[in-house]
Design a protein around this motif. Structure first.
Motif, PDB file in Angstrom:
ATOM      1  N   HIS A  80      35.133  22.979 -47.087  1.00 22.76           N
ATOM      2  CA  HIS A  80      34.692  21.508 -47.431  1.00 22.76           C
ATOM      3  C   HIS A  80      35.486  20.263 -46.387  1.00 22.76           C
ATOM      4  CE1 HIS A  80      38.572  20.477 -48.607  1.00 22.76           C
ATOM      5  NE2 HIS A  80      39.072  21.677 -48.956  1.00 22.76           N
ATOM      6  N   GLU A  83      35.732  14.844 -49.427  1.00 24.79           N
ATOM      7  CA  GLU A  83      34.835  14.182 -49.711  1.00 24.79           C
ATOM      8  C   GLU A  83      35.959  13.681 -51.028  1.00 24.79           C
ATOM      9  OE1 GLU A  83      33.564  11.416 -48.479  1.00 24.79           O
ATOM     10  OE2 GLU A  83      33.101  12.246 -46.730  1.00 24.79           O
ATOM     11  N   HIS A  86      34.883  17.195 -53.731  1.00 24.57           N
ATOM     12  CA  HIS A  86      35.655  17.538 -53.196  1.00 24.57           C
ATOM     13  C   HIS A  86      37.380  17.869 -53.613  1.00 24.57           C
ATOM     14  CE1 HIS A  86      33.268  17.825 -49.350  1.00 24.57           C
ATOM     15  NE2 HIS A  86      32.740  18.551 -50.762  1.00 24.57           N
ATOM     16  N   LYS A 234      26.287  20.630 -51.847  1.00 24.80           N
ATOM     17  CA  LYS A 234      27.336  19.865 -51.333  1.00 24.80           C
ATOM     18  C   LYS A 234      28.739  19.563 -51.267  1.00 24.80           C
ATOM     19  CE  LYS A 234      28.033  16.098 -55.001  1.00 24.80           C
ATOM     20  NZ  LYS A 234      27.985  14.649 -55.197  1.00 24.80           N
ATOM     21  N   SER A 238      29.107  18.847 -47.003  1.00 27.06           N
ATOM     22  CA  SER A 238      28.677  17.256 -47.658  1.00 27.06           C
ATOM     23  C   SER A 238      27.887  17.049 -46.797  1.00 27.06           C
ATOM     24  CB  SER A 238      29.979  16.745 -47.322  1.00 27.06           C
ATOM     25  OG  SER A 238      29.958  16.544 -46.042  1.00 27.06           O
ATOM     26  N   THR A 244      24.741  22.541 -46.243  1.00 25.82           N
ATOM     27  CA  THR A 244      24.524  21.461 -47.745  1.00 25.82           C
ATOM     28  C   THR A 244      22.983  21.492 -47.501  1.00 25.82           C
ATOM     29  OG1 THR A 244      26.179  20.304 -47.846  1.00 25.82           O
ATOM     30  CG2 THR A 244      24.263  19.497 -48.730  1.00 25.82           C
TER      31      THR A 244
END
Length: 342
Positions: A80, A83, A86, A234, A238, A244
């Protein structure tokens, strides 16, 4: 080593960067169907291992038992980027799972993506283990230990029963005897395995085509895990990252790792691919994978277009002016019948 030039980057007609590497593609009979360079080159999975490392979770009822959403469960396989979505998912998992953040062996860090990292620094937030890109994987490790009655302490050591179980799963999926698997230590501190590139491709062939897995429990675990990866692309990386983009395609299972390692499996075509960029570059992944898909005649042109958008063939400077170009310099061709044993 038998590496070949995968990508060249030029500036004003002069070659500025050359990215060497190897690629191997295997078919449903576990034969080498495509390759450039040495398919026997030993390569560490790095974070391309995360889907396999997550399988002990899917061999239990942890997700149902603790009421995780499938979006949260995707973080077990994620690298991850930190973001908001996340971090929200990870915070929710901490509340649901029998895990304390200070039990995670991954180090404290800031997010990988620049914007969330800078925002946290502006807000004077301290680094946290939760922000590390492997935190979801480590939360899974701790939860599985508690579920199976393993000690949490030392879960990151290769001798720990959880890591030994993961090693067995790797051996089964890759079709490599355990004594032939080389073991190192990954960036987050847990064991990382190296096998020939061909066998990495076999692993991702089986992730894409679990009907090739003889063990029913492992087959069902792979089905559940890959379905979640495709449902929540995502969460695995991301927006505007290759994992992704590829996982938006329901026909593809894919995951990259540090130092230029990338793996993907194609469901309908029953093919698995693994590649290694020897200089460790991740920047050229999209152009290499797009070229692979084009050369095998992959029919989902939208997927290829999305990859090309991540790594355009035109290099522009800071002012937006064209100054160079990027070229893929390899061709994956059908090997001769004598090379199929590679």
């Amino acid at each position: 080593m038998m590496a070949v030039t995968l990508v060249e980057e030029t500036r004003a007609g002069l070659v500025e960067n050359v990215h060497l590497g190897m690629i191997c593609g295997v078919n449903e009979n576990l034969e080498t169907s495509y390759h450039v360079g040495n398919p026997k080159h030993y390569t560490y999975y790095r974070s391309a291992a995360k889907p396999i490392q997550a399988l002990p979770i899917f061999l239990t009822n942890i997700i149902t038992k603790y009421g995780l959403t499938s979006e949260e469960a995707a973080l077990f396989m994620a690298s991850h980027r930190g973001e908001v979505y996340h971090i929200d998912g990870l915070e929710s998992m901490l509340k649901k799972l029998p895990v304390n953040e200070d039990e995670l062996f991954c180090p404290c860090s800031y997010p990988l993506n620049v914007n969330p990292k800078e925002e946290m620094i502006r807000q004077n937030k301290e680094k946290r283990r939760l922000y590390h890109n492997c935190s979801g994987k480590h939360m899974g490790f701790v939860t599985v230990c508690r579920e199976l009655g393993y000690p949490v302490e030392g879960y990151w050591e290769v001798e720990h029963p959880l890591q030994q179980e993961i090693l067995k799963i790797f051996a089964i999926l890759a079709e490599v005897p355990i004594p032939d698997i080389k073991i190192g230590k990954d960036g987050c501190g847990v064991p990382v395995f190296a096998i020939p590139l061909k066998n990495m491709a076999i692993t991702y062939l089986k992730l894409a085509c679990p009907e090739l897995i003889s063990d029913p429990s492992l087959k069902n675990a792979v089905l559940q895990m890959t379905r979640i990866m495709n449902e929540h692309p995502k969460m695995i990386a991301s927006e505007r990252f290759i994992c992704t983009q590829l996982l938006h395609d329901q026909n593809i299972v894919a995951k990259g790792g540090a130092q230029g390692v990338y793996c993907l499996g194609l469901k309908k075509e029953k093919l698995g691919f693994a590649l290694k960029v020897l200089d460790g570059s991740e920047d050229v992944w999209p152009i290499v994978v797009a070229a692979i898909l084009e050369q095998i005649g992959y029919t989902n042109k939208e997927t290829i277009t999305s990859l090309r958008a991540l790594k355009p063939s035109i290099i522009k400077n800071d002012g937006g002016h064209e100054v160079g170009a990027v070229y893929e310099r390899f061709s994956i061709t059908e090997p001769s019948i004598n090379s199929r044993k590679l």
